[in-house]
Enzyme design. Structure first.
Site, PDB file in Angstrom:
ATOM      1  N   TYR A 108      -1.718  -1.013  10.207  1.00 55.76           N
ATOM      2  CA  TYR A 108      -1.800  -1.269   8.772  1.00 55.76           C
ATOM      3  C   TYR A 108      -0.537  -0.795   8.065  1.00 55.76           C
ATOM      4  O   TYR A 108       0.070  -1.526   7.275  1.00 55.76           O
ATOM      5  CB  TYR A 108      -3.026  -0.557   8.207  1.00 55.76           C
ATOM      6  CG  TYR A 108      -3.266  -0.800   6.736  1.00 55.76           C
ATOM      7  CD1 TYR A 108      -3.855  -1.988   6.299  1.00 55.76           C
ATOM      8  CD2 TYR A 108      -2.929   0.160   5.784  1.00 55.76           C
ATOM      9  CE1 TYR A 108      -4.090  -2.214   4.953  1.00 55.76           C
ATOM     10  CE2 TYR A 108      -3.157  -0.054   4.441  1.00 55.76           C
ATOM     11  CZ  TYR A 108      -3.740  -1.244   4.023  1.00 55.76           C
ATOM     12  OH  TYR A 108      -3.967  -1.467   2.695  1.00 55.76           O
ATOM     13  N   SER A 131       0.849  -1.182   0.000  1.00 51.27           N
ATOM     14  CA  SER A 131       0.000   0.000   0.000  1.00 51.27           C
ATOM     15  C   SER A 131       0.882   1.228   0.000  1.00 51.27           C
ATOM     16  O   SER A 131       2.031   1.189   0.449  1.00 51.27           O
ATOM     17  CB  SER A 131      -0.891   0.014   1.252  1.00 51.27           C
ATOM     18  OG  SER A 131      -1.533   1.264   1.423  1.00 51.27           O
TER      19      SER A 131
END
Length: 278
Positions: free
Chosen positions: A175, A162
């Protein structure tokens, strides 16, 4: 010039087939929905024999059915897709699945989860869940499939990281840490297995409209702020990430390893919060 000439008269490259995956077996872990489902369809459209692995057995079966209906290019055949129920947090199940799959030509890991909370609000169980699915699962999968790839002298592993691996915001601690860890894990794997012909790369999407981003999409201000932050001034569709996976699995990327392919609409290239008058 001598070396350049030697390279030029080496093996002939069929550029028209550079992205074709005919006869290649690729497992997509997390392929039941979102980006994973689109990757399954894209790989099958390029001729691959796709294994759709996911905890969601019904979703995996639906993705396999959708891939089978995907049209291929004129004169080319569509590949196949087979559902494989799998809990990636069960190491024994992963090893058993890898044995059933046999030697893979490619592995694409799209499974992931996010819990958006500030650090003081996080529970240890939530932290462990995010790290387990986003990072430890990749560790387990690579250990299960990479040795067989190395024995054959070829293979490509792609992990969905990401842009949060590099650029963070409040509420993304676990995350972001897991995705940064995934990038470094794949780079290390590239260094360890590179001499044996196995490649490892990451894709770093920006904001993509999938079930993982439902929380953001439900808030109009949040949704619009994210849309305006990239150079393209919009969110990505899940299918816009699939081409990157096809590229990294195919022969179009045979000298690409240890890399991160950013597919974020220019988010990390620009400061989207303010556009000065020049």
């Amino acid at each position: 010039m001598e070396h350049a000439s030697e390279h030029a008269v080496g093996r002939a490259v069929e550029y028209a087939k550079l992205f074709r995956l005919d006869g290649r077996r690729v497992a997509v872990v997390g392929g039941a929905g979102g980006i994973g489902r689109e990757v399954v369809c894209a790989l099958a459209a390029h001729g691959a024999e796709v294994i759709v692995a996911d905890l969601d057995a019904a979703g995996a079966a639906a993705a396999a059915e959708a891939a089978a209906a995907e049209p291929s290019a004129p004169g080319s055949r569509t590949g196949t897709a087979t559902a494989c129920p799998l809990d990636v947090l069960d190491e024994d199940a992963v090893r058993a699945a890898a044995d059933r799959w046999g030697a893979l030509d490619g592995l694409v890991v799209t499974a992931g989860v996010n819990v958006r909370k500030r650090i003081t609000d996080y529970t240890a169980a939530e932290f462990d869940r995010v790290l387990a699915l986003n990072l430890r699962a990749a560790f387990t999968l690579v250990r299960a499939v990479a040795p067989a790839m190395a024995e054959r002298g070829r293979g490509s592993v792609v992990g969905l990281a990401s842009m949060r691996a590099f650029q963070v915001e409040p509420g993304q601690s676990a995350y972001a840490a897991s995705k940064a860890g995934l990038v470094q894990f794949l780079r290390t794997a590239a260094a360890e297995w590179g001499p044996r012909g196995v490649r490892f790369n990451a894709i770093a999407p920006g904001v993509v409209r999938t079930p993982l981003t439902d929380q953001i999409a439900a808030d109009p201000q949040w949704y619009d702020a994210y849309a305006q932050a990239s150079a393209l001034r919009r969110w990505a569709r899940a299918d816009e990430i699939a081409g990157a996976a096809v590229y990294l699995v195919s022969d179009a990327s045979t000298f690409v390893t240890g890399s991160v392919l950013t597919v974020d609409g220019g988010w990390t290239a620009v400061d989207g919060r303010f556009e000065p008058t020049l």
